[in-house]
Design a protein around this motif. Structure first.
Motif, short mmCIF file in Angstrom:
data_model
loop_
_atom_site.label_atom_id
_atom_site.label_comp_id
_atom_site.label_asym_id
_atom_site.label_seq_id
_atom_site.Cartn_x
_atom_site.Cartn_y
_atom_site.Cartn_z
N UNK A 85 13.88 7.83 -5.01
CA UNK A 85 12.55 7.36 -4.64
C UNK A 85 12.08 6.29 -5.62
N UNK A 86 11.37 5.30 -5.08
CA UNK A 86 10.67 4.32 -5.91
C UNK A 86 9.31 4.89 -6.30
N UNK A 87 8.72 4.43 -7.40
CA UNK A 87 7.43 4.99 -7.82
C UNK A 87 6.26 4.55 -6.94
N UNK A 88 6.43 3.47 -6.17
CA UNK A 88 5.35 2.97 -5.32
C UNK A 88 5.99 2.11 -4.24
N UNK A 89 5.25 1.65 -3.25
CA UNK A 89 5.86 0.83 -2.19
C UNK A 89 6.57 -0.41 -2.70
N UNK A 90 6.02 -1.07 -3.73
CA UNK A 90 6.68 -2.26 -4.25
C UNK A 90 7.75 -1.93 -5.27
N UNK A 91 7.71 -0.71 -5.80
CA UNK A 91 8.74 -0.26 -6.74
C UNK A 91 8.51 -0.64 -8.18
N UNK A 92 7.41 -1.32 -8.50
CA UNK A 92 7.21 -1.80 -9.87
C UNK A 92 6.15 -1.02 -10.63
N UNK A 93 5.65 0.06 -10.08
CA UNK A 93 4.62 0.84 -10.76
C UNK A 93 5.20 1.48 -12.03
N UNK A 134 4.33 -5.79 -12.98
CA UNK A 134 3.34 -6.50 -12.19
C UNK A 134 3.04 -5.83 -10.86
N UNK A 135 2.94 -4.51 -10.84
CA UNK A 135 2.62 -3.79 -9.60
C UNK A 135 1.17 -4.06 -9.21
N UNK A 136 0.97 -4.39 -7.95
CA UNK A 136 -0.36 -4.65 -7.42
C UNK A 136 -0.77 -3.63 -6.37
N UNK A 137 -0.05 -2.53 -6.27
CA UNK A 137 -0.38 -1.50 -5.28
C UNK A 137 -1.65 -0.78 -5.72
N UNK A 194 -2.95 3.85 -2.56
CA UNK A 194 -1.67 3.63 -1.88
C UNK A 194 -0.54 4.30 -2.64
N UNK A 195 -0.58 4.23 -3.97
CA UNK A 195 0.47 4.87 -4.78
C UNK A 195 0.44 6.38 -4.59
N UNK A 196 -0.77 6.96 -4.63
CA UNK A 196 -0.88 8.41 -4.45
C UNK A 196 -0.39 8.82 -3.07
N UNK A 197 -0.76 8.06 -2.07
CA UNK A 197 -0.35 8.39 -0.71
C UNK A 197 1.17 8.26 -0.54
N UNK A 198 1.76 7.27 -1.20
CA UNK A 198 3.21 7.07 -1.12
C UNK A 198 3.95 8.22 -1.80
N UNK A 199 3.50 8.59 -3.00
CA UNK A 199 4.17 9.66 -3.72
C UNK A 199 3.96 11.02 -3.06
N UNK A 200 2.85 11.18 -2.32
CA UNK A 200 2.56 12.46 -1.66
C UNK A 200 3.44 12.69 -0.45
N UNK A 201 4.19 11.67 -0.03
CA UNK A 201 5.10 11.88 1.11
C UNK A 201 6.20 12.88 0.77
N UNK A 202 6.49 13.03 -0.51
CA UNK A 202 7.39 14.11 -0.95
C UNK A 202 6.49 15.29 -1.29
N UNK A 203 6.41 16.25 -0.40
CA UNK A 203 5.44 17.33 -0.53
C UNK A 203 5.77 18.24 -1.71
N UNK A 204 4.74 18.93 -2.18
CA UNK A 204 4.92 19.87 -3.28
C UNK A 204 5.91 20.97 -2.98
N UNK A 259 10.82 8.71 0.24
CA UNK A 259 9.46 8.68 0.78
C UNK A 259 9.34 7.93 2.11
N UNK A 260 10.35 7.14 2.48
CA UNK A 260 10.30 6.42 3.74
C UNK A 260 10.68 7.30 4.92
#
Length: 537
Positions: free
Chosen positions: A367-375, A381-384, A388-398, A327-328
């Motif tokens: 891929x990590x599940x979220x920017x912090x990786x703990x989702x 203890x994910x605080x994203x 932000x999580x949806x936007x991060x995961x959407x970087x890998x398009x359908x 996703x990066x």
């Protein structure tokens, strides 16, 4: 007036075009004119060739000299034409027999002292010359092994222009001593500085990366084996430290050795890119390419100024392309992979021309599940924020994920597995043997077709020519009616099911094979059992 001609090869991507190098001498003021659409590096050959000829003991003609490169419509670049230009000039000046060089293909750069330096792309250049009917090739001594890979040609490796002149005139060949006792500076022509590092090409032997190093992760190991057996793309998602990179780095080690044809294809690409290791003219193992997530779109699919150069997808041809922290990567770069994933090649149009590059690779995304990786991690203890999580995961398009056959969640390793209490998994050698057997079964089934692995079979052919057991498609058909599975997704489930059946030694997929394939694609458990000691059963 004197006239002579020799031949060389212009490379357009990994395809070569034989170029006739013509030299014409006429009375007049001494001048050297080079025509035929040369680039800057080729234009500078005038000074290199003049100095090399003089320092080789030959006299430079003091006449009006015109060197033409035909066909003039083909862009020409690089220093590999130096040797052909020098021989054509010497033939026109009657220093060598013009008839002796008329049917020679000469490839090599000249140093100012007359030594012949190696250049990139010797293998595809010699392949193009052989296809055009030429049988006598002259290359630098360091590239003779690479050129000799092409059957049906006679290769002469020379160290200097002085030696070549002696061979053409049937004179005693002078010995050329090395410049020094240290590293040979001639080998600098074989490697482009930074090419191997920038592309993430692994140079270390895959034998040091064994699957026994991976603790636990039975589902991910099974997916890795299926990916290797059928050529299926793979997505590994999970928190940091779960072993995603370890698994991906060991995938190339369980792929079968390259066939002779595949080795030539891979070697040609690596030769053009300038990353072919000196002394290793033929790439025999599947390549592994892992570009950094900051790589641009041209770095991934190919590009650059003038005629494009191979990108990571071509350097991973017949091997593994690993995109860690997927996703990066930029969305534009990731979506550029969609076309080569389908067609197995890249077609790049630039102002300098159109280049077609091979790109049939096995892609692994991590891929990590979220920017912090703990989702979704237990006690993570994910605080994203959810947005932000949806936007991060959407970087890998359908559309990109729809081309990925296997999607596996890699959970953190249990303490018992990490400490070895649960037992270690199979070695890469044992898995590779099973992968080879599965590929052999698929090859026998596809013997009269243009395909070699299950991932290449078109969906229509798969559904009509090789039906599965009755009732095996109940699950995929239900998911398709609910909109959870696309038509492309159904075809990919069938391909994976056939690979699972090949690994298990079955004649055709059973319901459990299709259910496992569907679970590996959707991530939804289907009641299948993953064995802890090997692949699908």
């Amino acid at each position: 007036m004197g006239f002579a001609r020799a031949c060389s090869v212009a490379l357009v991507g990994v395809e070569g075009v034989v170029v006739e190098v013509q030299a014409d001498l006429e009375p007049g003021i001494a001048a050297f004119t080079l025509v035929g659409l040369p680039d800057k590096s080729l234009t500078e050959s005038r000074d290199r060739v003049r100095a090399a000829v003089v320092n080789s003991g030959a006299e430079w003609p003091q006449k009006k000299l015109t060197v033409g490169l035909s066909p003039a419509s083909v862009p020409k670049g690089g220093s590999g034409f130096d040797l052909a230009v020098a021989c054509a000039v010497l033939g026109a000046a009657e220093r060598v027999d013009a008839r002796a060089i008329a049917d020679l293909v000469l490839i090599g750069e000249l140093g100012l002292d007359g030594r012949v330096r190696p250049v990139r792309g010797v293998l595809p250049a010699v392949l193009a010359a052989a296809e055009a009917g030429y049988r006598q090739i002259v290359v630098p001594e360091q590239s003779a092994g690479e050129a000799s890979l092409v059957p049906g040609v006679s290769v002469l490796g020379v160290r200097s222009l002085r030696q070549l002149i002696a061979v053409l005139n049937d004179e005693p060949v002078p010995a050329e001593e090395p410049v020094s006792d240290g590293p040979d500076p001639m080998l600098a022509g074989l490697m482009v500085p930074g090419a191997g590092v920038g592309t993430g090409l692994a140079n270390c032997p895959q034998g040091h990366r064994d699957l026994t190093d991976v603790a636990g992760q039975h589902l991910a190991r099974t997916a890795l084996e299926i990916a290797a057996a059928g050529g299926h793309h793979l997505l590994l998602s999970g928190p940091p430290g779960a072993g995603k990179t370890m698994l991906a780095e060991r995938l190339a080690g369980i792929l079968p050795p390259l066939t002779r044809r595949e080795s030539l294809e891979v070697t040609a690409v690596h030769s053009v890119a300038g990353i072919l290791p000196p002394g290793q003219p033929l790439v025999r193992r599947a390549p592994y390419c892992a570009p950094h997530h900051s790589a641009t779109m041209p770095a991934l699919v190919g590009g650059g100024n003038g005629l494009p150069r191979p990108g990571a997808v071509s350097l991973a041809h017949r091997g593994v392309l690993f995109l860690d922290e997927a996703p990066e990567f930029t969305v534009k770069a990731l979506d550029a992979l969609r076309q080569p994933l389908e067609s197995g090649q890249v077609v790049i149009a630039r102002s300098g021309g159109v280049v077609r590059l091979p790109a049939r690779f096995l892609m692994v995304l991590a891929a990590n599940p979220c920017p912090c990786g703990r989702h979704s991690a237990q006690g993570g203890g994910c605080e994203c924020p959810p947005a932000v999580i949806r936007r991060y995961q959407a970087r890998l398009s359908g559309p990109l994920l729809d081309r990925v056959d296997l999607r596996v969640r890699v959970d953190p390793v249990h303490r018992a597995d990490l400490m070895g209490q649960g037992g270690r998994g199979e070695s890469s050698a044992a898995v590779a043997d099973r992968v080879q057997q599965a590929r052999s079964r698929a090859a026998d089934r596809l013997d009269d077709t243009p395909w070699t692995v299950n991932s290449e079979i078109p969906g229509h052919e798969l559904r009509t020519r090789w039906p599965v057991e009755p009732g095996a498609l109940t699950g995929p058909e239900r998911d398709m009616e609910r909109g959870l599975l696309t038509a492309r997704g159904l075809d990919r489930v069938l391909r994976v099911a056939w690979t699972i059946a090949d690994l298990a030694g079955r004649d055709r997929p059973e319901p459990r094979d299709v259910d496992l394939a569907l679970e590996l694609r959707t991530g939804v458990p289907r009641g299948t059992t993953i064995p802890t000691g090997g692949g699908p059963r």
